[in-house]
Design a protein around this motif. Structure first.
Motif, short mmCIF file in Angstrom:
data_model
loop_
_atom_site.label_atom_id
_atom_site.label_comp_id
_atom_site.label_asym_id
_atom_site.label_seq_id
_atom_site.Cartn_x
_atom_site.Cartn_y
_atom_site.Cartn_z
N VAL A 375 0.83 -1.21 0.00
CA VAL A 375 0.00 0.00 0.00
C VAL A 375 0.86 1.25 0.00
O VAL A 375 0.48 2.28 -0.56
N ILE A 376 2.03 1.19 0.63
CA ILE A 376 2.88 2.37 0.81
C ILE A 376 4.19 2.16 0.05
O ILE A 376 4.74 1.05 0.02
N VAL A 377 4.67 3.24 -0.55
CA VAL A 377 5.98 3.26 -1.17
C VAL A 377 6.81 4.32 -0.46
O VAL A 377 6.39 5.47 -0.35
N CYS A 378 7.96 3.92 0.05
CA CYS A 378 8.85 4.83 0.76
C CYS A 378 10.04 5.14 -0.15
O CYS A 378 10.64 4.23 -0.73
N THR A 379 10.36 6.41 -0.27
CA THR A 379 11.47 6.84 -1.11
C THR A 379 12.42 7.71 -0.31
O THR A 379 12.01 8.46 0.57
N GLY A 380 13.70 7.59 -0.61
CA GLY A 380 14.73 8.44 -0.03
C GLY A 380 15.45 9.19 -1.12
O GLY A 380 15.68 8.66 -2.21
N GLY A 381 15.80 10.44 -0.82
CA GLY A 381 16.40 11.27 -1.84
C GLY A 381 17.76 11.81 -1.45
O GLY A 381 18.23 11.64 -0.31
N ASP A 382 18.37 12.49 -2.39
CA ASP A 382 19.66 13.12 -2.15
C ASP A 382 19.55 14.31 -1.22
O ASP A 382 20.57 14.81 -0.73
N ASP A 383 18.33 14.81 -0.97
CA ASP A 383 18.15 15.91 -0.04
C ASP A 383 18.07 15.47 1.40
O ASP A 383 17.88 16.30 2.30
N GLY A 384 18.20 14.16 1.67
CA GLY A 384 18.16 13.64 3.03
C GLY A 384 16.77 13.49 3.60
O GLY A 384 16.63 13.23 4.81
N LYS A 385 15.74 13.62 2.78
CA LYS A 385 14.36 13.51 3.25
C LYS A 385 13.77 12.16 2.89
O LYS A 385 14.17 11.52 1.92
N LEU A 386 12.81 11.75 3.71
CA LEU A 386 12.10 10.49 3.51
C LEU A 386 10.65 10.82 3.19
O LEU A 386 10.03 11.60 3.91
N LYS A 387 10.11 10.23 2.13
CA LYS A 387 8.74 10.50 1.72
C LYS A 387 7.97 9.19 1.63
O LYS A 387 8.50 8.17 1.20
N LEU A 388 6.70 9.26 2.03
CA LEU A 388 5.79 8.12 1.97
C LEU A 388 4.71 8.43 0.95
O LEU A 388 4.04 9.47 1.02
N TRP A 389 4.53 7.50 -0.01
CA TRP A 389 3.58 7.69 -1.10
C TRP A 389 2.49 6.63 -1.00
O TRP A 389 2.76 5.47 -0.69
N ASN A 390 1.26 7.06 -1.26
CA ASN A 390 0.15 6.11 -1.34
C ASN A 390 0.20 5.45 -2.71
O ASN A 390 0.09 6.13 -3.74
N ALA A 391 0.37 4.14 -2.73
CA ALA A 391 0.52 3.43 -4.00
C ALA A 391 -0.75 3.44 -4.83
O ALA A 391 -0.70 3.29 -6.04
N THR A 392 -1.92 3.66 -4.18
CA THR A 392 -3.18 3.67 -4.91
C THR A 392 -3.46 5.02 -5.54
O THR A 392 -3.80 5.12 -6.71
N SER A 393 -3.31 6.09 -4.76
CA SER A 393 -3.61 7.43 -5.27
C SER A 393 -2.42 8.08 -5.95
O SER A 393 -2.58 8.93 -6.83
N GLY A 394 -1.19 7.71 -5.56
CA GLY A 394 0.00 8.30 -6.14
C GLY A 394 0.44 9.59 -5.51
O GLY A 394 1.31 10.27 -6.04
N PHE A 395 -0.14 9.96 -4.36
CA PHE A 395 0.20 11.20 -3.69
C PHE A 395 1.11 10.93 -2.50
O PHE A 395 1.01 9.88 -1.85
#
Length: 885
Positions: A375-395
């Motif tokens: 259900v959730i997609v977690c991404t990490g970036g070069d800016d050092g932040k962690l983001k959680l995305w809803n896999a169904t809605s894409g937000f």
């Protein structure tokens, strides 16, 4: 296993296209305009060379199945939402059927296009064409044509490039603002004695121009805004005896008309003083008489016209260029886009709340991971932040700002509520997904930089591999104590993976070895698998009996875990090869630098493996047959480096290939240092093309989708949900009358199936309410998985406005009892319908609770009032008896 995966959405960025900043080494973003549809519920934005459609009502996002040749520069949507015009930075245009997502025609403009605008009636398209304006007849939306664009007229007269356009409400007049600080007005059709008007009164380039008409449609006022923050209101006055022509009915004035022409004069001037910030974007809503202005400093203001009274002045961030702003037709929602931070806002100014607020990673994504339930997609970036995305809605619904102080290199889920991340700042942190905070920070005795991360299946042991020294560190997740330091590698530890049903850890290193560690028996590796090249990725098969490793030689090696012997190898160099970079001095076939995989992942059944690497391709292999099943190209964007296989000879110069990426960016640099003798500012920053790479691939636990990370964002590929077998085909015999006939005979199961095929809300509602209460369980048991989600959605939709609460609660209860296990296993597919049903049930519960509480208070009041009346009657009787005595 099916392989008809299609790109479902592009997450991680909802506006702009990337350019590598050579000064900082990060990624700089630019962007195009954004547009609303006629209802104001859909917001259309460009991401790289793709089009995102954001539904502001349902809070979902989808990516249209069309791609332009290069990064998108401007968009235009017809008034009836039928035709979408997409123009890229190379002036190639796509004519798209917006409702169906089909490209009807492709066209190339000869000069630079900065804005495309449909006429209010949708019959014409105005295009800025360098110093000219071209007006084309709008194409048809029903069929493909050999030449759908027919040139109506070309308008000239500007001394410099045209920056903005505007139509009058009756489509008879068109105005254009130019970089030569003037506004020029033309008539659409030939009109006798009409001369184009040039309005000069600005000192900087024109950013926006708007024609305002009266109730009859004749233009009376013109607003023009320049970069220096000057707003000029022009008034059109008619001389005595001038005729007023309706250009839609006739193109020549009457015979008795005079030759006198109207004249324009300055009505008022206004100045937006924002501490030296330039105006970067402007929009006007004629229905609400509102003017929105965006500045290069991140400020935006909302003004009421024609008094230019300031309503709001807010900031989206420091030094965040507001590239574009647009108001919907009602003037309630203001959309703002900032390319440098990839921010996209939709602000409701009346309630001062955000309808939408999305922001991508500042310097691009680097790693990702699916949650155990998909259900959730977690991404990490070069800016050092962690983001959680809803896999169904894409937000993105959560951004952990203070996760790390350096780029995140790997993320992994310990369980459904805990996610871990490793970074180059030398820490591994555990984050709680209930409270959205960091509750554990794992460190080492000496400062290191972590490159890889893995968590055991029980979620108790966390391991991370470092770059220097070449160690593997293991911690206890509960206590946070360092358990062991595994030594033995002679190069950076590039990847880690745990066995699915045991405590075996496999590690790959740049020293060309893969080691198997038993964490419960000590820090001595049980086996060491030798390779002929640097190992960059490793993974366990789901049954834990096989290990797949990828090396820089482009070889995928498959090892038996029990015997530690090599089973077979797959040479993927020819499969992944492709794409020639701008600075390559050899062809793509002879370039071996990009022929290797950097990430591999098994499918849920272990029969196939997904591999992506230093290329534009992602490959799916069948393991037992050692064959390539399908190859996906993540992007066809020619603005990225490494997409084209061949180099065009006309782009070769004396010193080698000529990179024309600079022409694809914005030619207006706000707040830039003005050099002596230079026409434009220069802040010292330089940019180059972003190289197309697939940094990581991963399968979802549901098996119906997989994702990969590239320089553009997170690409999510999903199976076509329409390709589901249904035993009933939609034929001529399935009609509303046939549904009524089945209901009259008591065949409720067939009636429901036929109604679902017709997909009419009133018909499905009639079938649901006609089903007897005692037959609901029998009907629910006959519903197949292909119709389950739609039935749940219909129940939630009908229940929202129905007074039969107990009846529909019984439908929900039977659906959960019968199909609850199936929905739990595929919760990613049913989450949207389930949440809608839960929301409806919760709303009904709150309403009933409020009514019951109110009734309880009313009953208590009546009871107390009745008691007082009885007491009063008894006292009166006693008084009467006392009087008689």
């Amino acid at each position: 296993m099916k392989f008809n995966y299609k790109l479902k959405r592009l997450c991680g960025a909802y506006y702009g296209h990337p350019l590598t900043n050579e000064t900082t080494g990060g990624t700089r973003w630019s962007g195009s305009n954004v547009v609303y549809d006629s209802s104001g519920d859909l917001l259309i934005s460009s991401v790289s060379n793709r089009i995102q459609v954001l539904d502001l009502r349902t809070h979902t996002v989808r990516t249209l199945p069309v791609e332009s040749r290069s990064n998108v520069r401007c968009l235009a949507l017809s008034p009836d939402d039928a035709i979408l015009i997409v123009v890229d930075v190379k002036n190639y245009a796509l004519i798209v059927n917006f409702r169906r997502g089909i490209v009807l025609h492709r066209f190339q403009f000869k000069r630079k296009v900065r804005q495309v605008l449909f006429s209010p009636d949708g019959n014409y398209i105005a295009v800025t064409h360098g110093k000219q304006i071209q007006v084309w007849c709008a194409p048809s939306q029903l069929q493909k044509e050999f030449a759908p664009l027919v040139l109506h007229r070309t308008y000239t007269g500007q001394a410099d490039d045209v920056m903005c356009l505007s139509w009058s409400s009756d489509c008879s007049v068109i105005a254009a603002g130019s970089r030569d600080c003037s506004v020029r007005i033309w008539s659409l059709h030939t009109t006798r004695n009409f001369e184009p008007v040039t309005l000069s009164g600005h000192k900087r380039a024109i950013v926006g121009v708007y024609l305002i008409g009266n109730h009859s449609g004749r233009v009376e006022t013109c607003y023009s805004v320049s970069e220096d923050g000057t707003l000029v209101s022009w008034e059109c006055k008619l001389k005595e005896g001038e005729w007023d022509v309706d250009h839609q009915n006739r193109e020549t004035p009457p015979e008795d008309s005079t030759d006198d022409a109207s004249f324009w004069s300055v009505k008022s001037r206004h100045y937006f003083h924002q501490d030296g910030a330039d105006v970067s974007s402007v929009t006007y809503c004629e229905r609400g008489q509102l003017l929105a202005v965006g500045f290069s400093s991140g400020l935006f203001g909302l003004y009421e016209m024609p008094s230019v009274s300031n309503i709001h002045t807010l900031s989206v961030g420091n030094n965040q260029l507001v590239k574009t702003c647009v108001l919907n037709k009602t003037g309630d929602w203001l959309a703002l886009a900032c390319p440098h931070s990839q921010q996209l806002f939709v602000w409701e100014w009346r309630s001062e709340t955000y309808v939408l607020k999305q922001r991508g990673h500042a310097y691009g994504m680097r790693c990702m991971a699916y949650s155990p339930d998909g259900v959730i997609v977690c991404t990490g970036g070069d800016d050092g932040k962690l983001k959680l995305w809803n896999a169904t809605s894409g937000f993105c619904y959560v951004t952990m700002e203070k996760s790390h102080t350096a780029p995140i290199t790997a993320v992994a889920f310990a369980n459904a509520s805990v996610v871990l991340s490793s970074s180059l700042d030398g820490t591994v942190r555990a984050h709680d997904l209930y409270r959205y905070r960091t509750f554990k920070t794992f460190t080492t005795p000496t400062p290191v930089q972590f490159l890889s991360l893995a968590v055991d299946p029980s979620g108790e042991i966390v391991t991370a591999g470092s770059t220097d020294p070449f160690h593997i560190y293991a911690w206890n997740l509960q206590t946070g104590k360092l358990l062991d330091i595994l030594t033995g590698h002679r190069g950076p530890v590039s990847d880690l993976s745990f066995q699915g049903n045991g405590g075996i850890l496999v590690s790959g290193s740049w020293d060309g070895t893969v080691k198997l560690w038993d964490l419960y028996k000590g820090n001595v590796p049980t086996e060491s698998l030798q390779h002929t090249a640097d190992v960059v990725c490793v993974t366990f098969r789901p049954d834990s009996r096989e290990v797949c490793t990828g090396t820089m030689g482009g070889i995928l090696s498959f090892w038996d875990v029990d015997s530690a012997k090599l089973k077979f190898e797959i040479d993927g160099r020819r499969d992944i090869a492709g794409g020639r970079k701008i600075n390559d001095r050899m062809t793509a076939d002879n370039n071996a630098s990009s022929r290797y995989f950097t990430s591999v992942c098994y499918s849920a059944d272990g029969s196939c493996i997904l591999a992506g690497g230093n290329s534009k391709y992602v490959c799916i292999y069948e393991v037992s047959q050692q064959m390539l099943l399908k190859k996906f190209q993540v992007t066809f964007n020619r603005s990225l480096d490494g997409v084209l296989d061949e180099l065009n000879s006309k782009n070769l110069g004396p010193g080698g290939p000529i990179d024309d990426h600079a022409d694809s960016g914005d030619d207006t640099m706000y707040n830039a240092l003005q050099l002596p003798g230079a026409r434009r500012g220069d802040d010292g920053s330089r940019s180059s093309r972003v190289e197309v790479l697939t940094l990581q691939v991963a399968f979802s636990s549901t098996g119906r989708e997989w994702a990969t990370i590239s320089g553009e964002g997170l690409h999510v590929y999903s199976l076509d949900e329409d390709m589901i077998f249904d035993p009933i085909s939609l034929t001529e015999t399935i009609t509303p009358a046939a549904v009524e006939s089945k209901l009259s005979t008591g065949d409720y199961i067939m009636a429901l199936r036929m109604a679902l095929h017709l997909n009419e809300f009133a018909l499905v509602k009639n079938v649901l309410e006609s089903t007897p209460f005692d037959s609901i369980a029998h009907v629910v048991r006959s519903i197949g998985p292909e119709h389950l989600e739609r039935v749940l959605q219909y129940v939630a939709k009908v229940m929202a406005d129905s007074p039969h609460i107990e009846f529909y609660l019984h439908w929900c209860l039977e659906l959960l009892r019968t199909h609850g296990i199936h929905m739990d296993r595929n919760r990613g597919n049913f989450m949207r319908a389930f949440r809608a049903t839960h929301k409806c049930v919760q709303t009904k519960y709150d309403e009933l609770r409020a009514i019951c509480q109110e009734n309880k208070y009313n009953l208590d009041f009546l009871q107390d009032h009745a008691r007082l009346l009885l007491t009063h009657e008894e006292s009166e009787k006693m008084k009467v008896e006392d009087y008689r005595e």
